[in-house]
Design a protein around this motif. Sequence first.
Motif, PDB file in Angstrom:
ATOM      1  N   LEU A   1    -100.280 -40.881 -61.958  1.00 31.94           N
ATOM      2  CA  LEU A   1    -101.308 -41.848 -62.358  1.00 31.94           C
ATOM      3  C   LEU A   1    -102.672 -41.190 -62.473  1.00 31.94           C
ATOM      4  CD1 LEU A   1    -100.282 -44.944 -60.197  1.00 31.94           C
ATOM      5  CD2 LEU A   1    -100.148 -44.744 -62.681  1.00 31.94           C
ATOM      6  N   MET A   2    -102.979 -40.273 -61.569  1.00 33.89           N
ATOM      7  CA  MET A   2    -104.279 -39.596 -61.606  1.00 33.89           C
ATOM      8  C   MET A   2    -104.416 -38.700 -62.832  1.00 33.89           C
ATOM      9  SD  MET A   2    -106.066 -40.576 -58.919  1.00 33.89           S
ATOM     10  CE  MET A   2    -107.146 -39.373 -58.148  1.00 33.89           C
ATOM     11  N   MET A   3    -103.291 -38.296 -63.403  1.00 34.99           N
ATOM     12  CA  MET A   3    -103.328 -37.470 -64.609  1.00 34.99           C
ATOM     13  C   MET A   3    -103.697 -38.289 -65.844  1.00 34.99           C
ATOM     14  SD  MET A   3     -99.938 -35.123 -63.943  1.00 34.99           S
ATOM     15  CE  MET A   3     -99.993 -34.416 -65.601  1.00 34.99           C
ATOM     16  N   GLN A   4    -103.599 -39.614 -65.773  1.00 33.39           N
ATOM     17  CA  GLN A   4    -103.807 -40.422 -66.976  1.00 33.39           C
ATOM     18  C   GLN A   4    -105.266 -40.527 -67.450  1.00 33.39           C
ATOM     19  OE1 GLN A   4    -101.785 -44.196 -66.605  1.00 33.39           O
ATOM     20  NE2 GLN A   4     -99.801 -43.235 -66.313  1.00 33.39           N
ATOM     21  N   PRO A   5    -106.295 -40.777 -66.709  1.00 37.31           N
ATOM     22  CA  PRO A   5    -106.351 -41.081 -65.278  1.00 37.31           C
ATOM     23  C   PRO A   5    -106.345 -42.596 -65.034  1.00 37.31           C
ATOM     24  CG  PRO A   5    -108.548 -40.635 -66.074  1.00 37.31           C
ATOM     25  CD  PRO A   5    -107.637 -40.564 -67.282  1.00 37.31           C
ATOM     26  N   ASP A   6    -105.791 -43.018 -63.883  1.00 38.97           N
ATOM     27  CA  ASP A   6    -105.765 -44.438 -63.514  1.00 38.97           C
ATOM     28  C   ASP A   6    -105.954 -44.540 -62.005  1.00 38.97           C
ATOM     29  OD1 ASP A   6    -105.433 -47.124 -63.253  1.00 38.97           O
ATOM     30  OD2 ASP A   6    -103.558 -47.243 -64.371  1.00 38.97           O
ATOM     31  N   PHE A   7    -107.207 -44.427 -61.582  1.00 37.42           N
ATOM     32  CA  PHE A   7    -107.540 -44.404 -60.162  1.00 37.42           C
ATOM     33  C   PHE A   7    -107.268 -45.759 -59.499  1.00 37.42           C
ATOM     34  CE2 PHE A   7    -110.904 -44.287 -56.717  1.00 37.42           C
ATOM     35  CZ  PHE A   7    -110.213 -43.387 -55.929  1.00 37.42           C
ATOM     36  N   GLY A   8    -107.537 -46.852 -60.222  1.00 43.09           N
ATOM     37  CA  GLY A   8    -107.341 -48.179 -59.655  1.00 43.09           C
ATOM     38  C   GLY A   8    -105.891 -48.467 -59.334  1.00 43.09           C
ATOM     39  N   SER A   9    -104.990 -48.135 -60.260  1.00 38.89           N
ATOM     40  CA  SER A   9    -103.567 -48.362 -60.002  1.00 38.89           C
ATOM     41  C   SER A   9    -103.073 -47.479 -58.866  1.00 38.89           C
ATOM     42  CB  SER A   9    -102.747 -48.084 -61.269  1.00 38.89           C
ATOM     43  OG  SER A   9    -103.003 -49.070 -62.246  1.00 38.89           O
ATOM     44  N   THR A  10    -103.633 -46.275 -58.744  1.00 33.89           N
ATOM     45  CA  THR A  10    -103.267 -45.390 -57.635  1.00 33.89           C
ATOM     46  C   THR A  10    -103.587 -46.049 -56.303  1.00 33.89           C
ATOM     47  OG1 THR A  10    -103.765 -43.467 -59.024  1.00 33.89           O
ATOM     48  CG2 THR A  10    -103.581 -43.091 -56.658  1.00 33.89           C
ATOM     49  N   ILE A  11    -104.737 -46.699 -56.227  1.00 36.91           N
ATOM     50  CA  ILE A  11    -105.128 -47.394 -54.991  1.00 36.91           C
ATOM     51  C   ILE A  11    -104.158 -48.535 -54.690  1.00 36.91           C
ATOM     52  CG2 ILE A  11    -106.898 -48.886 -53.986  1.00 36.91           C
ATOM     53  CD1 ILE A  11    -108.993 -47.133 -55.301  1.00 36.91           C
ATOM     54  N   ILE A  12    -103.737 -49.270 -55.724  1.00 35.64           N
ATOM     55  CA  ILE A  12    -102.804 -50.382 -55.510  1.00 35.64           C
ATOM     56  C   ILE A  12    -101.468 -49.875 -54.979  1.00 35.64           C
ATOM     57  CG2 ILE A  12    -101.345 -52.041 -56.737  1.00 35.64           C
ATOM     58  CD1 ILE A  12    -103.669 -52.999 -58.237  1.00 35.64           C
ATOM     59  N   PHE A  13    -100.915 -48.829 -55.621  1.00 32.21           N
ATOM     60  CA  PHE A  13     -99.640 -48.290 -55.155  1.00 32.21           C
ATOM     61  C   PHE A  13     -99.741 -47.817 -53.704  1.00 32.21           C
ATOM     62  CE2 PHE A  13     -98.570 -48.164 -59.646  1.00 32.21           C
ATOM     63  CZ  PHE A  13     -97.202 -48.359 -59.651  1.00 32.21           C
TER      64      PHE A  13
END
Length: 403
Positions: free
Chosen positions: A186-198
């Motif tokens: 996810l961080m490679m996309q980047p998608d920091f918010g979804s990383t926090i949810i997971f």
Amino acid sequence: MSTTLAGKLKAAPFMDASRYGRSDRSTAGRWFWEIDRVLLLLVTVLIGIGLIAVAAASPAAGQRYSGGTVTFAPLHYFYRQIIWIGVSVPVMIAISMMPRERAKKMSLIGAGLCIVALIFVPLVGPEVNGARRWLGVGFAQVQPSEFLKPFFIVASAWLLSLKDKDKGLPVFWISGGLTGLVAALLMMQPDFGSTIIFGSVWIAMLALAGLNLRILGVLSVAAVVGVVLAYFFYPVATVRIDGFLFGEGDNFQVENAMRTLTAGGLFGMGPGGGTRKFGLPEPHTDYIFSVIGEEFGLIACIAIAAIYLAIVVRVLIKLLDEEDSFALLAAAGLAAQFGLQALINMAVNVQLAPSKGMTLPFISYGGSSMLALSIGMGLLLAFTRRNPYLKRSPYVVKWSGDR
């Protein structure tokens, strides 16, 4: 209600309660009596509110993305949302009718496929607003991370529940490795918010599984350290946090959303009466909560927040006498993910969190979002189904994992 409409509702197999007596052992009959009908009703209300909200936001979104051309249909996104609901709701009902074992197997396969898709997203996915989160082209684009959310939760619940069968299995390390892999992708996309949810949902499930409190404390500290490191070394997080704390960069979006939300006062300007919504960057998705505030008032916003809270509380109360450790973890995790996503979206709109591209469940416009949420809610309904004739003891000793 007109005679014609009443006749149609009576003819609809899932809407006519008189069709299903308690002795009916058909698949539809068992489903009707075992499903949590209150939970299903609350979700239906959210979908209905979402249609009204998308209709209100559609003219603003259409003007923004068409360059202001008058030929663009004002209700373009509303019509498309109807199509997505027509696709998603049957999927939700079909999954909710699955036995728990079949729902689990489907989720494990889905998790594997979504992780493979996540690997390809940074490589071949189209770039949108500086991020690569999609696969496909045009109308066929999908966001794998959205579909992974419910499947990941069920897969993690299955892993953690294995401890109940074999105390020697390193389920914590295996589930932690899975979470780390997803976070890295996810961080490679980047998608920091979804990383926090997971990450947040995983830690919550560990707590429910009875993980040692000291380990949970270490994980919580590690999560805070991770956010701090992301601020210093992850440009996307730096921009978002600076904008939120110091008023730099895209903080304008959050401030504009807050002004739009409060512009309608307690009761709003009425459907179609809002004007500030035309200045929002994503009025039909990320900032639809602000559109609701402007046109239908703060009372409507509070009511929507109450519905989300009611759904989460309803699930947690339902699980108080759950004896199956897997179902307990899966349903609680799905409810936590659902509630957390709603909370983050509303927090952004009221200027309590940095700007984040996250939809409001069942209300925001979006095909991938609507379908993925319907899959998740279908799984949640499947795991909370109860045999009405099965007596459960109020003094059940819950599985506590490895303490």
